[in-house]
Design a protein around this motif. Structure first.
Motif, PDB file in Angstrom:
ATOM      1  N   PRO A 280     110.371  39.032  75.943  1.00 50.82           N
ATOM      2  CA  PRO A 280     110.304  40.246  76.757  1.00 50.82           C
ATOM      3  C   PRO A 280     111.573  40.367  77.601  1.00 50.82           C
ATOM      4  CG  PRO A 280     109.009  38.515  77.770  1.00 50.82           C
ATOM      5  CD  PRO A 280     109.522  37.948  76.471  1.00 50.82           C
ATOM      6  N   ASP A 281     111.864  41.566  78.045  1.00 49.27           N
ATOM      7  CA  ASP A 281     113.031  41.793  78.905  1.00 49.27           C
ATOM      8  C   ASP A 281     112.604  41.587  80.350  1.00 49.27           C
ATOM      9  OD1 ASP A 281     115.216  42.668  80.352  1.00 49.27           O
ATOM     10  OD2 ASP A 281     115.676  44.280  78.946  1.00 49.27           O
ATOM     11  N   ILE A 282     113.184  40.596  81.010  1.00 48.42           N
ATOM     12  CA  ILE A 282     112.753  40.259  82.363  1.00 48.42           C
ATOM     13  C   ILE A 282     112.958  41.432  83.325  1.00 48.42           C
ATOM     14  CG2 ILE A 282     114.983  39.272  83.047  1.00 48.42           C
ATOM     15  CD1 ILE A 282     113.377  37.160  84.614  1.00 48.42           C
ATOM     16  N   ARG A 283     113.977  42.273  83.065  1.00 45.21           N
ATOM     17  CA  ARG A 283     114.188  43.427  83.940  1.00 45.21           C
ATOM     18  C   ARG A 283     113.063  44.442  83.774  1.00 45.21           C
ATOM     19  NH1 ARG A 283     120.170  44.593  81.853  1.00 45.21           N
ATOM     20  NH2 ARG A 283     118.981  44.213  79.936  1.00 45.21           N
ATOM     21  N   GLU A 284     112.638  44.650  82.537  1.00 44.15           N
ATOM     22  CA  GLU A 284     111.528  45.573  82.306  1.00 44.15           C
ATOM     23  C   GLU A 284     110.233  45.015  82.879  1.00 44.15           C
ATOM     24  OE1 GLU A 284     111.290  46.308  78.164  1.00 44.15           O
ATOM     25  OE2 GLU A 284     113.221  47.365  78.044  1.00 44.15           O
TER      26      GLU A 284
ATOM     27  N   ALA B  37     118.580  40.341  66.757  1.00 46.15           N
ATOM     28  CA  ALA B  37     117.367  41.155  66.832  1.00 46.15           C
ATOM     29  C   ALA B  37     116.128  40.279  66.930  1.00 46.15           C
ATOM     30  CB  ALA B  37     117.278  42.070  65.610  1.00 46.15           C
ATOM     31  N   ALA B  38     116.151  39.123  66.276  1.00 49.60           N
ATOM     32  CA  ALA B  38     115.013  38.209  66.357  1.00 49.60           C
ATOM     33  C   ALA B  38     114.810  37.715  67.778  1.00 49.60           C
ATOM     34  CB  ALA B  38     115.238  37.025  65.417  1.00 49.60           C
ATOM     35  N   ALA B  39     115.918  37.387  68.465  1.00 50.81           N
ATOM     36  CA  ALA B  39     115.803  36.937  69.852  1.00 50.81           C
ATOM     37  C   ALA B  39     115.218  38.032  70.734  1.00 50.81           C
ATOM     38  CB  ALA B  39     117.176  36.511  70.370  1.00 50.81           C
ATOM     39  N   GLU B  40     115.563  39.287  70.459  1.00 49.61           N
ATOM     40  CA  GLU B  40     115.018  40.397  71.242  1.00 49.61           C
ATOM     41  C   GLU B  40     113.541  40.621  70.933  1.00 49.61           C
ATOM     42  OE1 GLU B  40     117.371  43.871  70.812  1.00 49.61           O
ATOM     43  OE2 GLU B  40     119.171  42.988  71.719  1.00 49.61           O
TER      44      GLU B  40
ATOM     45  N   ILE C 112     114.470  26.575  74.870  1.00 50.30           N
ATOM     46  CA  ILE C 112     114.875  26.622  73.465  1.00 50.30           C
ATOM     47  C   ILE C 112     114.716  25.238  72.843  1.00 50.30           C
ATOM     48  CG2 ILE C 112     116.748  27.078  71.857  1.00 50.30           C
ATOM     49  CD1 ILE C 112     115.693  29.568  73.197  1.00 50.30           C
ATOM     50  N   VAL C 113     113.955  25.174  71.752  1.00 48.74           N
ATOM     51  CA  VAL C 113     113.794  23.936  70.977  1.00 48.74           C
ATOM     52  C   VAL C 113     114.584  24.128  69.677  1.00 48.74           C
ATOM     53  CG1 VAL C 113     112.180  22.355  69.887  1.00 48.74           C
ATOM     54  CG2 VAL C 113     111.514  23.579  71.972  1.00 48.74           C
ATOM     55  N   PHE C 114     115.715  23.447  69.557  1.00 43.95           N
ATOM     56  CA  PHE C 114     116.654  23.704  68.468  1.00 43.95           C
ATOM     57  C   PHE C 114     116.533  22.638  67.387  1.00 43.95           C
ATOM     58  CE2 PHE C 114     121.228  23.545  66.931  1.00 43.95           C
ATOM     59  CZ  PHE C 114     121.046  24.608  66.043  1.00 43.95           C
ATOM     60  N   ALA C 115     116.436  23.083  66.123  1.00 45.50           N
ATOM     61  CA  ALA C 115     116.432  22.184  64.968  1.00 45.50           C
ATOM     62  C   ALA C 115     117.642  22.504  64.109  1.00 45.50           C
ATOM     63  CB  ALA C 115     115.144  22.347  64.161  1.00 45.50           C
ATOM     64  N   PRO C 116     118.730  21.739  64.206  1.00 44.44           N
ATOM     65  CA  PRO C 116     119.931  22.013  63.406  1.00 44.44           C
ATOM     66  C   PRO C 116     119.709  21.633  61.944  1.00 44.44           C
ATOM     67  CG  PRO C 116     120.219  20.022  64.702  1.00 44.44           C
ATOM     68  CD  PRO C 116     118.905  20.594  65.118  1.00 44.44           C
ATOM     69  N   VAL C 117     120.062  22.533  61.034  1.00 45.19           N
ATOM     70  CA  VAL C 117     119.849  22.308  59.597  1.00 45.19           C
ATOM     71  C   VAL C 117     120.997  22.920  58.805  1.00 45.19           C
ATOM     72  CG1 VAL C 117     117.325  22.250  59.752  1.00 45.19           C
ATOM     73  CG2 VAL C 117     118.500  24.438  59.427  1.00 45.19           C
TER      74      VAL C 117
ATOM     75  N   LEU D   8     120.881  32.094  71.771  1.00 44.89           N
ATOM     76  CA  LEU D   8     120.901  31.489  73.106  1.00 44.89           C
ATOM     77  C   LEU D   8     121.316  32.496  74.172  1.00 44.89           C
ATOM     78  CD1 LEU D   8     122.517  28.012  72.294  1.00 44.89           C
ATOM     79  CD2 LEU D   8     120.138  28.479  72.904  1.00 44.89           C
ATOM     80  N   GLN D   9     122.339  33.277  73.890  1.00 44.97           N
ATOM     81  CA  GLN D   9     122.827  34.250  74.884  1.00 44.97           C
ATOM     82  C   GLN D   9     121.788  35.325  75.158  1.00 44.97           C
ATOM     83  OE1 GLN D   9     126.579  35.698  73.422  1.00 44.97           O
ATOM     84  NE2 GLN D   9     127.591  33.704  73.569  1.00 44.97           N
ATOM     85  N   ILE D  10     121.201  35.864  74.119  1.00 41.25           N
ATOM     86  CA  ILE D  10     120.235  36.949  74.305  1.00 41.25           C
ATOM     87  C   ILE D  10     118.975  36.440  74.997  1.00 41.25           C
ATOM     88  CG2 ILE D  10     118.721  38.551  73.074  1.00 41.25           C
ATOM     89  CD1 ILE D  10     120.965  38.903  71.046  1.00 41.25           C
ATOM     90  N   THR D  11     118.513  35.245  74.630  1.00 43.37           N
ATOM     91  CA  THR D  11     117.326  34.682  75.284  1.00 43.37           C
ATOM     92  C   THR D  11     117.583  34.414  76.759  1.00 43.37           C
ATOM     93  OG1 THR D  11     116.654  33.646  73.198  1.00 43.37           O
ATOM     94  CG2 THR D  11     115.652  32.811  75.211  1.00 43.37           C
TER      95      THR D  11
END
Length: 404
Positions: A264-268, A257-260, A168-173, A156-159
């Protein structure tokens, strides 16, 4: 000759009783190499032999114990088996009744992992040709992980930092334990059925091999392979590998790393847009300047630069055309004037006034109606005579009708 004769059944029963009465043989650990392995798929029982360099021992593991195995036994595999020694009375053969089995030297989970990996790889589930690229600009990102772990917070933070436009569509498991594989499989299938997102992040934080074992489930591997939505596997740390990592479209070493990888990086992207804007702006300026220079050259080397020369032949042609038009109009007006004079002469000849000038008169009643016959008059009627130079008020004295 002995005084008592025993039957075969009695002997086998006696030997069985002796073996089962020896507590050392009722909970024994035996190491050996599996041979003559037979898996009765219908009953679930496993039949095999344990051997070393000198001897062979028959063994059986019933379905109730076999179902707890973490790996699939095979011929040539060295194992350590815990069980009890007894006699199978119908054949008089003593054998090992196995209750637990583990690989000798390599863990059961490691063997199970390698066996499943080899099986799925042979089926083509790991082929790069079936893996798809991730969407460049995802609108919705599906996250399948534990609601209490650090993985979801990292994602969540990285996204939010890299691509805040994404939803974000979250499926808690559950991510470990007996019920975890079923929940993971159901979450992957539900996201595909509902087309809930553009990319799926499937994973959890680090842990032991046992903790990560849910992501080595064959059913989950097949669900990930069948997913129409690209899947990023992000299980454990960089050194951890699971079956999901090999089946997924992309493997990320960690959930962060998956979130990255998925965003894409909005700044880039902003910097890229500014770069494109500057490039197009500069290109437009150069294009306009080039066109202006070309126009200047055209103006200098063509009549456009001396408009009076360009307009002179046109003006001369217009003057000639105007003169021709003026002459044509004069001729046309002359003909029309002559025709009008002839028509006016004819009209004048037919004028009642001309008739009156020849000595005739026109009688009319008080309303101006022309009296044409004697029947229009009665003695004593007043009427008006219109002459060439005026009118005369008259009254009828007598009315005489002509014989003709």
């Amino acid at each position: 000759m002995p005084s008592s004769v025993l039957t075969v059944s009695q002997v086998n029963f006696y030997l069985k009783s002796m073996l089962e009465s020896d507590h050392r043989l009722q909970n024994i650990m035996i190491a050996g190499e599996i041979s003559n392995f037979t898996d009765h798929y219908r009953s679930g029982h496993l039949y095999f032999s344990l051997k070393d360099e000198k001897s062979v021992l028959k063994a059986v593991m019933f379905a109730g114990s076999a179902r707890f195995l973490k790996f699939k036994p095979a011929d040539g595999m060295r194992v350590i088996v815990r069980g009890r020694i007894s006699v199978y009375e119908p054949s008089g053969q003593y054998q090992l009744y196995a209750e637990e089995m583990q690989p000798d030297g390599i863990g059961a989970l490691s063997i199970a992992f390698e066996q499943l990996k080899a099986k799925l790889e042979a089926e083509g589930l790991f082929d790069d040709s079936r893996k798809r690229p991730l969407p460049q600009y995802p609108r919705r990102i599906g996250v399948i992980t534990s609601p209490t772990g650090a993985a979801v917070q990292d994602i969540l933070q990285i996204t939010a930092r890299r691509w805040p436009a994404a939803e974000i569509v979250f499926a808690p498991v559950l991510v470990q334990g007996d019920g975890a594989p079923e929940q993971l499989i159901r979450a992957v299938k539900d996201m595909n059925r509902k087309r809930a997102c553009d990319v799926i992040l499937l994973g959890r934080g680090g842990g032991s091999l046992e903790d990560l074992w849910a992501f080595n489930d064959e059913g989950l591997a097949r669900a990930v392979c069948a997913s129409e939505i690209p899947v990023v596997s992000c299980v454990g740390h960089e050194t951890d590998f699971t079956i999901c990592d090999f089946v997924a479209d992309v493997r990320a070493p960690t959930p962060s790393a998956a979130a990255e990888l998925a965003t894409p990086d909005i700044r880039e992207e902003k910097q890229r847009c500014l770069s494109y804007f500057g490039y197009f702006q500069e290109t437009a300026k150069r294009t306009v300047e080039s066109l202006r220079q070309n126009m200047d050259m055209l103006m200098q080397n063509s009549p456009l630069g001396r408009p009076e020369q360009l307009l002179f032949p046109i003006r001369q042609q217009l003057e000639e055309r105007f003169g021709q038009m003026k002459a044509a109009m004069g001729e046309s007006l002359g003909r029309d004037k002559q025709s009008l004079s002839l028509l006016m002469g004819r009209l004048d000849a037919l004028s009642p006034l001309k008739v009156l000038q020849r000595g005739y008169a026109v009688a009319a009643d008080s309303s101006g109606r022309v009296l044409r016959t004697t029947k229009s008059f009665s003695p004593g009627d007043s009427f008006t005579l219109r002459l060439s130079d005026g009118t005369v008020e008259a009254k009828a004295v007598t009315v005489t009708e002509s014989e003709n």
